[in-house]
Design an enzyme around this catalytic site. Structure first.
Site, PDB file in Angstrom:
ATOM      1  N   ARG A 154       0.833  -1.205   0.000  1.00  0.00           N
ATOM      2  CA  ARG A 154       0.000   0.000   0.000  1.00  0.00           C
ATOM      3  C   ARG A 154       0.871   1.261   0.000  1.00  0.00           C
ATOM      4  NH1 ARG A 154      -2.200  -3.721  -1.093  1.00  0.00           N
ATOM      5  NH2 ARG A 154      -4.113  -4.648  -0.302  1.00  0.00           N
ATOM      6  N   SER A 222     -11.865  -0.904   2.693  1.00  0.00           N
ATOM      7  CA  SER A 222     -11.012  -1.350   3.798  1.00  0.00           C
ATOM      8  C   SER A 222     -10.344  -0.138   4.437  1.00  0.00           C
ATOM      9  CB  SER A 222      -9.958  -2.326   3.290  1.00  0.00           C
ATOM     10  OG  SER A 222     -10.565  -3.461   2.720  1.00  0.00           O
ATOM     11  N   GLU A 318      -5.522   2.823   6.190  1.00  0.00           N
ATOM     12  CA  GLU A 318      -5.190   2.775   4.764  1.00  0.00           C
ATOM     13  C   GLU A 318      -5.791   3.968   4.030  1.00  0.00           C
ATOM     14  OE1 GLU A 318      -6.463  -0.221   1.118  1.00  0.00           O
ATOM     15  OE2 GLU A 318      -5.973  -1.075   3.071  1.00  0.00           O
TER      16      GLU A 318
END
Length: 336
Positions: A154, A222, A318
């Protein structure tokens, strides 16, 4: 002129910005005001505006896909504003498999390299040939190879050295003609010699069963990263929690499932104002309305605290959080 941002980010908190620029052609970037602060926005599926933004939002809406057939693969040149899932669906329909595990990830193609999007054992970097961007300082178009993008979990150079320095305009993806399915995660393991279409459909079914549709229930997908921990810590955790889902990263590290940690901490259904830990998937925070950025911050801190106290793992979000002037991070260390 102020512009409401509530409909431009899928978490849908009430907010507005000072200036809003929609970019339909790359050359519009030459005349765009990049005076700080500014925020680059695709479909807003991984961005939450916590309050009114005292700057300019630059909305990338460029379109276009060119396909170049090579001896061993297909090189796709894709404009930043193209929808990611629609791209995946197009490649499967045209016998160019490879991206099927990344189906139904919300957002645009231009946002994908920033986050190095990934799901079900596959990350974007596997297919990246290049990323093209508008260099804000020189007002020129530049191109990075896969290696130069400094991809990580990520993560990419666009979150670090090129943060606020670049606007991604095009992404080059190379899809090999020899298909190599990745079937190591979850329900994909139950498929026996599947076709790319079957994997694609299974991913869609799985994601739809777990993740709420942001057009029906506001969310940003998410919300937390799956933490990467050292082998020694994993070994200790498995003594107390032998069912903890974990995935090999390298010789010294494993990735553990953030959603499992949150659920086992008893947080499913926990609410702060209208913000809730989703009942079906604890990795997702949803917004039922009548909520503010402060409510979301309180929720993130509470989740981080509970997970830390139970497992001594510091969760990181995230999703990109934007306050009045810039991106911000909610961190909780060992002292919490």
């Amino acid at each position: 002129m102020a512009q409401s941002l509530q409909s431009f980010h899928t978490f849908s908190l009430p907010s507005q910005c000072q200036h809003f620029y929609q970019i339909d052609e790359v050359n519009q970037l030459l005349s765009t005001d990049f005076s700080a602060p500014f925020c680059i926005l695709g479909e807003g599926s991984n961005t939450v505006f916590l309050s009114d933004y005292q700057g300019s939002v630059i909305h990338m809406n460029t379109k276009g896909i060119d396909i170049e057939q090579q001896n061993d693969g297909f090189l796709l040149h894709i404009a930043a504003g193209e929808n990611w899932h629609q791209l995946v669906a197009m490649t499967i329909a045209n016998d160019m498999p490879g991206l099927e595990n990344l189906a139904l990830i919300p957002g645009t193609v231009g946002a994908a390299p920033v986050q190095n999007i990934g799901a079900y054992g596959v990350e974007l970097e596997k297919f990246v040939s290049y990323v093209e961007y508008f260099d804000i300082a020189t007002k020129t178009i530049k191109r990075l190879t896969k290696g130069e993008c400094q991809f990580g979990y990520r993560d990419s150079i666009f979150k670090h050295a090129l943060k606020n320095q670049a606007v991604i305009t095009q992404v080059g993806l190379l899809l090999p003609k020899k298909w190599q399915p990745v079937l190591s995660y979850g329900p994909l393991q139950l498929l026996s010699e599947p076709s790319p279409q079957q994997v694609f459909e299974q991913i869609i079914t799985t994601r739809n069963s777990k993740l709420p549709n942001p057009s029906e229930l506001a969310n940003a997908g998410s919300f937390f990263k799956n933490p990467v921990i050292r082998n020694e810590q994993l070994a200790l955790l498995l003594k107390s929690y032998p069912e903890l889902p974990h995935y090999f990263v390298d010789a010294e590290h494993y990735k553990v499932a953030a959603g499992w940690l949150i659920e086992q901490a008893g947080l499913k259904g926990f609410k702060v104002a209208g913000i809730e830990v989703h009942q079906q998937q604890a990795l997702v925070l949803v917004n039922h309305g009548n909520s503010t950025g402060d409510d979301l911050i309180a929720m993130v801190k509470h989740v981080q605290q509970q997970v830390w106290h139970k497992y001594q793992i510091a969760l990181q979000h995230e999703v990109r959080l934007i306050n009045a002037e810039h991106e911000c991070h909610i961190e909780l260390g060992a002292s919490s």
